[in-house]
Design an enzyme around this catalytic site. Structure first.
Site, PDB file in Angstrom:
ATOM      1  N   ARG A 181       0.857  -1.184   0.000  1.00 28.78           N
ATOM      2  CA  ARG A 181       0.000   0.000   0.000  1.00 28.78           C
ATOM      3  C   ARG A 181       0.895   1.236   0.000  1.00 28.78           C
ATOM      4  O   ARG A 181       1.986   1.233   0.563  1.00 28.78           O
ATOM      5  CB  ARG A 181      -0.899   0.024   1.231  1.00 28.78           C
ATOM      6  CG  ARG A 181      -2.010  -1.008   1.202  1.00 28.78           C
ATOM      7  CD  ARG A 181      -2.966  -0.822   2.363  1.00 28.78           C
ATOM      8  NE  ARG A 181      -2.357  -1.134   3.634  1.00 28.78           N
ATOM      9  CZ  ARG A 181      -1.926  -0.249   4.520  1.00 28.78           C
ATOM     10  NH1 ARG A 181      -2.038   1.051   4.290  1.00 28.78           N
ATOM     11  NH2 ARG A 181      -1.381  -0.634   5.645  1.00 28.78           N
TER      12      ARG A 181
ATOM     13  N   TYR B  88      -0.991  -3.760  -7.050  1.00 28.91           N
ATOM     14  CA  TYR B  88      -0.826  -4.459  -5.773  1.00 28.91           C
ATOM     15  C   TYR B  88      -2.153  -4.497  -4.993  1.00 28.91           C
ATOM     16  O   TYR B  88      -2.848  -3.463  -4.889  1.00 28.91           O
ATOM     17  CB  TYR B  88       0.268  -3.779  -4.920  1.00 28.91           C
ATOM     18  CG  TYR B  88       0.209  -4.290  -3.498  1.00 28.91           C
ATOM     19  CD1 TYR B  88       0.720  -5.544  -3.189  1.00 28.91           C
ATOM     20  CD2 TYR B  88      -0.467  -3.578  -2.514  1.00 28.91           C
ATOM     21  CE1 TYR B  88       0.573  -6.057  -1.915  1.00 28.91           C
ATOM     22  CE2 TYR B  88      -0.606  -4.083  -1.228  1.00 28.91           C
ATOM     23  CZ  TYR B  88      -0.085  -5.323  -0.937  1.00 28.91           C
ATOM     24  OH  TYR B  88      -0.248  -5.840   0.315  1.00 28.91           O
TER      25      TYR B  88
ATOM     26  N   LYS C 226      -9.560  -2.174   1.710  1.00 29.97           N
ATOM     27  CA  LYS C 226      -9.219  -0.992   2.515  1.00 29.97           C
ATOM     28  C   LYS C 226      -9.967   0.249   2.024  1.00 29.97           C
ATOM     29  O   LYS C 226     -10.454   1.041   2.816  1.00 29.97           O
ATOM     30  CB  LYS C 226      -7.719  -0.730   2.460  1.00 29.97           C
ATOM     31  CG  LYS C 226      -6.860  -1.893   2.923  1.00 29.97           C
ATOM     32  CD  LYS C 226      -7.147  -2.245   4.341  1.00 29.97           C
ATOM     33  CE  LYS C 226      -6.130  -3.258   4.858  1.00 29.97           C
ATOM     34  NZ  LYS C 226      -6.428  -3.662   6.239  1.00 29.97           N
TER      35      LYS C 226
ATOM     36  N   HIS D 149     -10.869  -1.655  11.710  1.00 33.41           N
ATOM     37  CA  HIS D 149      -9.766  -2.523  11.286  1.00 33.41           C
ATOM     38  C   HIS D 149      -9.591  -3.612  12.349  1.00 33.41           C
ATOM     39  O   HIS D 149      -8.639  -3.582  13.128  1.00 33.41           O
ATOM     40  CB  HIS D 149      -8.510  -1.649  11.148  1.00 33.41           C
ATOM     41  CG  HIS D 149      -7.368  -2.309  10.441  1.00 33.41           C
ATOM     42  ND1 HIS D 149      -6.087  -1.831  10.522  1.00 33.41           N
ATOM     43  CD2 HIS D 149      -7.307  -3.400   9.646  1.00 33.41           C
ATOM     44  CE1 HIS D 149      -5.287  -2.592   9.805  1.00 33.41           C
ATOM     45  NE2 HIS D 149      -5.996  -3.551   9.270  1.00 33.41           N
TER      46      HIS D 149
ATOM     47  N   SER E 191      -0.576  -3.125  11.724  1.00 34.06           N
ATOM     48  CA  SER E 191      -0.012  -4.223  10.930  1.00 34.06           C
ATOM     49  C   SER E 191       1.211  -4.810  11.633  1.00 34.06           C
ATOM     50  O   SER E 191       1.859  -4.135  12.438  1.00 34.06           O
ATOM     51  CB  SER E 191       0.368  -3.737   9.530  1.00 34.06           C
ATOM     52  OG  SER E 191       1.287  -2.694   9.654  1.00 34.06           O
TER      53      SER E 191
ATOM     54  N   CYS F 213       1.288  -7.120  13.887  1.00 28.82           N
ATOM     55  CA  CYS F 213       1.085  -7.469  15.299  1.00 28.82           C
ATOM     56  C   CYS F 213       0.309  -8.778  15.441  1.00 28.82           C
ATOM     57  O   CYS F 213      -0.108  -9.129  16.534  1.00 28.82           O
ATOM     58  CB  CYS F 213       0.361  -6.349  16.028  1.00 28.82           C
ATOM     59  SG  CYS F 213       1.366  -4.872  16.235  1.00 28.82           S
TER      60      CYS F 213
ATOM     61  N   ASP G 198      -9.594  -9.144   9.456  1.00 28.55           N
ATOM     62  CA  ASP G 198      -9.076  -7.808   9.127  1.00 28.55           C
ATOM     63  C   ASP G 198     -10.068  -6.668   9.335  1.00 28.55           C
ATOM     64  O   ASP G 198      -9.661  -5.588   9.747  1.00 28.55           O
ATOM     65  CB  ASP G 198      -8.582  -7.805   7.668  1.00 28.55           C
ATOM     66  CG  ASP G 198      -7.689  -6.614   7.343  1.00 28.55           C
ATOM     67  OD1 ASP G 198      -6.861  -6.245   8.204  1.00 28.55           O
ATOM     68  OD2 ASP G 198      -7.818  -6.052   6.248  1.00 28.55           O
TER      69      ASP G 198
ATOM     70  N   ARG H 211       1.915 -12.222  -0.243  1.00 29.23           N
ATOM     71  CA  ARG H 211       0.569 -12.498   0.281  1.00 29.23           C
ATOM     72  C   ARG H 211      -0.027 -13.787  -0.245  1.00 29.23           C
ATOM     73  O   ARG H 211       0.359 -14.281  -1.315  1.00 29.23           O
ATOM     74  CB  ARG H 211      -0.373 -11.354  -0.150  1.00 29.23           C
ATOM     75  CG  ARG H 211       0.035  -9.978   0.350  1.00 29.23           C
ATOM     76  CD  ARG H 211      -0.448  -9.757   1.736  1.00 29.23           C
ATOM     77  NE  ARG H 211      -0.021  -8.476   2.291  1.00 29.23           N
ATOM     78  CZ  ARG H 211      -0.724  -7.812   3.213  1.00 29.23           C
ATOM     79  NH1 ARG H 211      -1.861  -8.281   3.660  1.00 29.23           N
ATOM     80  NH2 ARG H 211      -0.254  -6.692   3.714  1.00 29.23           N
TER      81      ARG H 211
HETATM   82  C1  OXD Z   1      -3.015  -4.130   6.026  1.00 29.59           C
HETATM   83  C2  OXD Z   1      -3.594  -5.315   5.390  1.00 29.59           C
HETATM   84  O1  OXD Z   1      -2.111  -3.519   5.454  1.00 29.59           O
HETATM   85  O2  OXD Z   1      -4.518  -5.906   5.962  1.00 29.59           O
HETATM   86  O3  OXD Z   1      -3.499  -3.755   7.110  1.00 29.59           O
HETATM   87  O4  OXD Z   1      -3.164  -5.685   4.286  1.00 29.59           O
HETATM   88 MN    MN Z   2      -5.298  -4.841   7.645  1.00 26.78          MN
END
Ligand code: OXD
Ligand code: MN
Length: 590
Positions: A71, A202, A211, A231, A253, A255, A282, A375
Site C-alpha cells: 500500500r 498491488y 481498505k 480494522h 499491521s 502485530c 481484518d 501475500r
Molecule cells: C493491512 C492489510 O495492510 O490488511 O493492514 O493488508
Molecule cells: Mn489490515
C-alpha cells in the site's frame, strides 16, 4: 453486454468506458465457468502461473512489478470537499482538482485492454447490512482476487436492484496504466461514494472492496448512518460449556491479527473443550442490534494474508486455508515441484527456485526469496476453524473489544478500561514501537489510534467523537481491553510466549466481560491479578506474569507526554472527553 437494466450502473460504466477507452467491456457474472476461462487466459498471457495441481489444486502465483509491492500511504488521498473533513492525518486535494488530474491519467488508459465490470457486495448480498459496489478494472488478477475477497456477479446485481435505492452503489475505478510510481494515486471521494485507483496492481491498492471501500469509505458512511467500520478481527471463543463468546480486536499491521483470529488453543485448553472460531481477520462492521448489544459482521469473503512467518507453529489454520484455490503474490517459486515457499514457512528453502522478482535464487547468498509483504489470497470458507456464523446476515454479538500494539516496556500484558469512554481513550492512544526488522530507528513510538490511521475516511478528531457518540447508543456495550504480547526482557527477548498461549489472556478477557473474573484497579485501568490468568502447563512463572502485568509509572508519565503531543494534531476537533481522560491518567500517575 451489460448484465443489468440498472440505469445508474449502466450510465456510469459507459461514462468510465468512454474515458478509459478499452477495446472491450466484459461483465463478470460470478460463474465458475467464466472465472475458469479468465484463469486460463491469465495463465496464457503469463500474468499468473498455475501451480502444482496435485499439491496445490486451484492455486496460482503472481508477481507484481518490483516498484509495486505494498500500500502507498503517501499517494492515498481522501478528497472530501472541505479539507478539514479529511483531517490532519490524511492526504487531501480538492476533489475538482483531483478529478481533473486523474481524468488526464485515465484518458485512454485501457486502450488495447479489456475493462472488466465486477459487481461486488461487502457481506453476503442478502444481509440487511450489505453494501454494493462495482469495480471496473483492466486486470484479470484483480478480478480473480475480488472473486475470493468479496461476493461478486449477478447475485449482487439482483440484490442491488431489489434494494431501497438501486442507484446507491460504490463506484470503483481501477486502471493499471503504466504502473508508474510518480503517477500512482489511490483516491477516495467519500461524498461521491467513489474510489479511483491508478498505476498500481498491488492488492491493497487495487482490490477496492477492501481498505478503500470497507474501511475508508465505509467509516465515512458509518459515521453518517450510526455504525462503525473498524480494522478489527472477529473471533468466537468457545468454552467447555459450549458457549461461544465473540470479541473483535484491532492491532496495527505486523502485530499478528490473522494469527490471533485463527488461534489454536494450547493442549491443556483443548482438552478442556476450548475452541476458537474465526469470523474475520481484518475488518469488522459494527452495529447496535435490537437487543442493545453491539453486533459485528465481517464484510469480506477471503483472507489477504501476509505469507512470510506463516507456519505450522504461528498459524496452522492459515496454512491449511491456502492449500487450494489460492492466489499467491510475490512468494518464492520452487521449480522442482512447481510449489511455493516463503521465509519462515520451514527451514528448507528450495534449492532450485525463483525469488519474488522471478530471478534465479538460492538462500545461501543470504538474500530473501519472498517479498516481506508477499501475500496469499484464500477463501475464508476454507479455514478449518471458520465460524458457523461467518455468513450470518446479522453478524455476531460482541462481548469485548480489544486494542493492542507492540510495546517493549510500557503496556502490560492486558488491562481493561474503566468504561466505554475510557476505552475510547485507550484505543485513541494505541501505538507500536518500530522493531529491528524494519529500516530506521528501533523503539520509535508510532501512534495508530484504533489501528485506523491509514484507513479512516474522515477527520480522526470526528472519528473519536463518533466512537464516544456510539457509546451513548449501545445499551449493553462490550467491555474494552488492551493487550500487549510484545514486552521484552533486558536482553530484548519476548517474555510472553504468545501464539496459542494468548488464549489464556483471551479467556480472562471474556470471563471478565461476563463478570466471571476478578481484577484490581490500577492507574491505567483494571488489571488481572497474576492468579487470574491460568499458567497451567506453561513454562512461565507467577513472578514473570506479575512482571508482565506491572505498570511502570515513570514510563507512563513519559507516555502521557507523547499522548499530549499526538493529541495536539487534532486541535479543536479533539473531544473534551479524551482530554479529561488524559488528565485523569496523569492524576493517577502522580
Ligand atoms: C493491512 C492489510 O495492510 O490488511 O493492514 O493488508
Ligand atoms: Mn489490515
Amino acid at each position: 453486454m451489460s448484465l443489468t437494466n440498472n440505469k445508474a450502473v449502466n450510465a456510469w460504466v459507459e461514462e468510465m468506458a468512454s474515458m478509459t477507452r478499452p477495446d472491450e467491456v466484459v461483465w463478470i457474472d460470478g460463474s465458475e465457468e467464466q472465472l475458469n476461462a479468465l484463469r486460463a487466459q491469465s495463465v496464457a498471457s503469463g500474468e499468473i502461473l498455475e501451480l502444482n495441481r496435485e499439491k496445490l489444486p486451484g492455486c496460482y502465483l503472481h508477481r507484481t512489478a518490483v516498484n509495486d509491492v505494498a500500500r502507498v500511504e503517501h499517494r492515498t488521498f481522501i478528497c472530501s470537499r472541505k479539507q478539514e473533513d479529511a483531517g490532519p492525518t490524511n492526504n487531501w486535494m480538492d476533489p475538482v482538482e483531483m478529478y481533473a488530474k486523474l481524468r488526464k491519467l485515465y484518458d485512454g488508459a485501457m486502450k488495447g485492454r479489456t475493462m472488466y465490470v465486477i459487481p461486488f457486495s461487502m457481506t453476503v448480498p442478502e444481509s440487511p447490512f450489505a453494501k454494493f459496489g462495482i469495480e471496473l478494472t483492466d486486470s484479470i488478477y484483480v478480478v480473480l482476487n475480488m472473486a475470493i475477497m468479496t461476493r461478486i456477479g449477478v447475485r449482487v446485481l439482483k440484490c442491488l436492484d431489489a434494494s431501497k435505492d438501486p442507484s446507491d452503489f460504490t463506484k470503483g475505478l481501477h486502471a493499471k496504466a503504466g504502473i508508474d510510481e510518480e503517477n500512482r494515486y489511490i483516491v477516495q471521494f467519500p461524498e461521491d461514494n467513489a474510489i479511483w485507483s491508478i498505476n498500481s496492481g498491488y492488492g491493497g491498492n487495487v482490490l477496492l472492496g477492501k481498505k478503500c471501500f470497507a474501511l475508508r469509505i465505509a467509516s465515512y458512511l458509518g459515521r453518517n448512518e450510526g455504525w462503525m467500520a473498524e480494522h478489527m478481527l472477529i473471533l468466537g471463543l468457545e468454552n467447555p460449556k459450549g458457549e461461544v463468546r465473540y470479541v473483535a480486536a484491532a492491532f496495527p499491521s505486523a502485530c499478528g491479527k490473522t494469527n490471533l483470529a485463527m488461534l489454536i488453543p494450547p493442549e491443556v485448553y483443548k482438552k478442556k473443550g476450548y475452541k476458537v472460531w474465526c469470523v474475520g481477520d481484518d475488518i469488522a462492521w459494527l452495529r447496535v442490534g435490537p437487543d442493545g448489544r453491539l453486533w459485528a459482521v465481517n464484510p469480506e469473503a477471503g483472507f489477504f494474508g501476509v505469507a512470510p512467518g506463516t507456519n505450522m507453529k504461528s498459524n496452522p489454520n492459515a496454512l491449511q486455508t491456502c492449500q487450494k484455490n489460492t492466489i499467491f503474490t510475490n512468494v518464492v517459486h520452487n521449480l522442482d515441484d512447481n510449489t511455493i515457499w516463503w521465509e519462515g514457512l520451514d527451514k528448507n528453502p528450495p534449492k532450485n527456485a525463483l525469488n519474488w522478482k522471478g530471478e534465479k535464487w538460492d538462500s545461501s547468498d543470504g538474500s530473501v526469496g519472498a517479498h516481506p509483504n508477499s501475500r496469499f489470497t484464500a477463501p475464508a470458507a476454507q479455514c478449518p476453524c471458520i465460524s458457523s456464523e461467518f455468513e450470518a446476515p446479522q453478524g455476531v454479538p460482541i462481548s469485548a473489544l480489544i486494542f493492542g500494539g507492540r510495546r517493549a516496556k510500557t503496556a502490560p500484558l492486558v488491562y481493561q478500561s474503566r468504561d466505554w469512554d475510557h476505552g475510547v481513550f485507550v484505543g485513541s492512544i494505541m501505538a507500536s514501537e518500530t522493531t529491528a526488522a524494519a529500516a530506521g530507528a528501533v523503539g520509535v513510538v508510532r501512534r495508530d489510534p484504533m489501528a485506523m490511521l491509514p484507513f479512516c475516511g474522515y477527520h480522526m478528531g470526528d472519528y473519536f467523537t463518533h466512537w464516544l457518540e456510539m457509546g451513548k447508543n449501545i445499551p449493553n456495550p462490550p467491555k474494552i481491553f488492551n493487550v500487549n504480547w510484545f514486552r521484552t526482557d533486558e536482553n530484548g527477548k519476548f517474555i510472553w510466549p504468545g501464539y496459542g498461549e494468548n488464549l489464556r489472556v483471551l479467556d480472562w478477557i471474556v470471563r471478565r466481560a461476563f463478570g466471571e473474573a476478578d481484577a484490581v484497579e490500577g492507574p491505567i485501568g483494571w488489571l488481572p491479578r497474576a492468579e487470574d490468568i491460568s499458567l497451567e502447563d506453561l513454562d512461565v512463572s507467577l513472578d514473570t506474569l506479575k512482571n508482565l502485568l506491572s505498570v511502570d509509572k515513570t514510563l507512563w508519565r513519559e507516555e502521557a507526554k507523547g499522548i499530549h503531543e499526538f493529541y495536539a494534531k487534532f486541535g479543536d476537533k479533539l473531544p473534551a472527553k479524551l482530554k479529561e481522560e488524559l488528565s485523569t491518567l496523569e492524576k493517577n500517575l502522580a
